[in-house]
Design an enzyme around this catalytic site. Sequence first.
Site, short mmCIF file in Angstrom:
data_model
loop_
_atom_site.label_atom_id
_atom_site.label_comp_id
_atom_site.label_asym_id
_atom_site.label_seq_id
_atom_site.Cartn_x
_atom_site.Cartn_y
_atom_site.Cartn_z
N GLY A 42 0.88 -1.18 0.00
CA GLY A 42 0.00 0.00 0.00
C GLY A 42 0.91 1.22 0.00
N ARG A 233 12.92 9.30 -11.68
CA ARG A 233 13.14 8.78 -13.03
C ARG A 233 13.57 7.31 -13.00
NH1 ARG A 233 13.93 13.55 -16.25
NH2 ARG A 233 14.72 15.35 -15.10
N GLY A 237 17.54 7.83 -12.07
CA GLY A 237 17.80 8.76 -10.97
C GLY A 237 16.64 9.71 -10.71
N GLY A 263 9.47 4.35 -5.38
CA GLY A 263 9.11 5.77 -5.30
C GLY A 263 8.66 6.15 -3.90
N ASP A 264 7.98 5.25 -3.23
CA ASP A 264 7.49 5.54 -1.88
C ASP A 264 8.65 5.59 -0.89
OD1 ASP A 264 5.02 5.26 -3.16
OD2 ASP A 264 5.03 3.11 -2.77
P1 ATP Z 1 6.58 3.37 -7.45
O1 ATP Z 1 5.38 4.23 -7.74
O2 ATP Z 1 6.55 2.05 -8.10
O3 ATP Z 1 6.86 3.26 -6.00
P2 ATP Z 1 7.95 5.59 -8.73
O4 ATP Z 1 7.65 5.51 -10.19
O5 ATP Z 1 7.18 6.55 -7.93
O6 ATP Z 1 7.86 4.12 -8.10
P3 ATP Z 1 10.76 5.45 -9.34
O7 ATP Z 1 11.20 6.57 -10.20
O8 ATP Z 1 10.56 4.13 -9.95
O9 ATP Z 1 9.49 5.92 -8.51
O10 ATP Z 1 11.85 5.24 -8.17
C1 ATP Z 1 12.18 6.28 -7.26
C2 ATP Z 1 13.67 6.37 -7.09
O11 ATP Z 1 14.22 5.11 -6.65
C3 ATP Z 1 14.43 6.72 -8.37
O12 ATP Z 1 14.50 8.14 -8.53
C4 ATP Z 1 15.82 6.11 -8.09
O13 ATP Z 1 16.59 6.97 -7.28
C5 ATP Z 1 15.45 4.85 -7.28
N1 ATP Z 1 15.30 3.70 -8.19
C6 ATP Z 1 14.15 3.22 -8.73
N2 ATP Z 1 14.39 2.16 -9.53
C7 ATP Z 1 15.73 1.96 -9.50
C8 ATP Z 1 16.63 1.02 -10.12
N3 ATP Z 1 16.20 0.06 -10.95
N4 ATP Z 1 17.95 1.13 -9.86
C9 ATP Z 1 18.41 2.08 -9.03
N5 ATP Z 1 17.63 2.99 -8.41
C10 ATP Z 1 16.31 2.95 -8.64
MG MG Z 2 5.05 6.32 -7.55
#
Ligand code: ATP
Ligand code: MG
Length: 322
Positions: A42, A233, A237, A263-264
Amino acid sequence: MLAPDTLGPTLTLGEILVEIMATDPGHGFDRPLNLRGPFASGAPAIFIDQCARLGGQAAIVACVGDDDFGRLNTDRLAKDGADTSAIAISPDLPTGTAFVRYRPDGGRDFVFNIAKSAAGQIAMTPAAKALLAKAGHLHVMGSAFAIPHLWALLEEAIPAVKSRGGSLSLDPNLRKELMTPQTAARLAQVVAQCDLLLPSGPELQLAAGLPDVPEAEAVAALLTRVPEIVLKRGDQGATLFTAESRIDQPAFAVTEIDPTGAGDCFGGAYLTARRLGLPPAPCLQLAAPAGARNVTVLGPIAGATTLPAFDPLIASSTGHRT
Ligand code: ATP
Ligand code: MG
């Protein structure tokens, strides 16, 4: 301005779920699959668990069923130091669930049961009101907009926290399966009031209300409303944008096992470090390994991290991506 931790806990309202994942990548769930789980999950729960594990005060208003799925989550949050006093237990409905299957291209398909589970019963209970009266910060997850009645709770919680000097952050966290006709308007309303925005990918443009514009245009439009934006991203990053500066934070090179929750964890670590008084650059340097570590561990909340757990990652020979 983000309110300091001393003003009161970071509070979030929203879904507590178990996640059950397909072990083989592919599209959807339209045939029998091998599944693994349940894992505590969640988005609001993952976020608040990461806040607590980094030493911030952290609390959640939520509802789980009187079942093992609920206990698995509540026990985990309590063990990690989050305030679980406002997690209600529904006598009637089971804990919410999210089935996830990773696509070969890195996308994800979900089957959610949130609105018709205990999570749909979230209410402003006396325990929730008590937390609201002392919260120093409210974090809104866009995924929670799909819960009936939750919007009314947020409309009460946002001014309550702001009026006592608290701050507001938003992770749009939009899932195609959870979009409703109200999502865009609600997003715009929270964006207009928030002190920190944590979008990922195209959520940046959606938060700006400009779906098809280039990144720079969406950022410029948002900076007239939001003082601090961190664009996530994935393995590329993250970037911090304020009116004065831009900081690009590379991702750590890790082997991705379960990306849900990155992301969380990233957001929870960034916000907590900011509220504990660190300036943006070192907060990004903490948030990046928090996100990276999360993707290396099966289970969204299981990947939340304490400070010492960052050390091996930071010290690893693989180092940063370039
Ligand atoms: P989610 O909604 O699935 O929780 P999100 O899309 O909100 O994820 P992401 O951009 O996927 O967020 O991930 C957040 C941060 O975590 C990225 O900015 C990066 O620093 C780190 N991160 C995510 N995936 C990776 C990866 N494969 N390798 C290294 N760092 C990662
Ligand atoms: Mg997210």
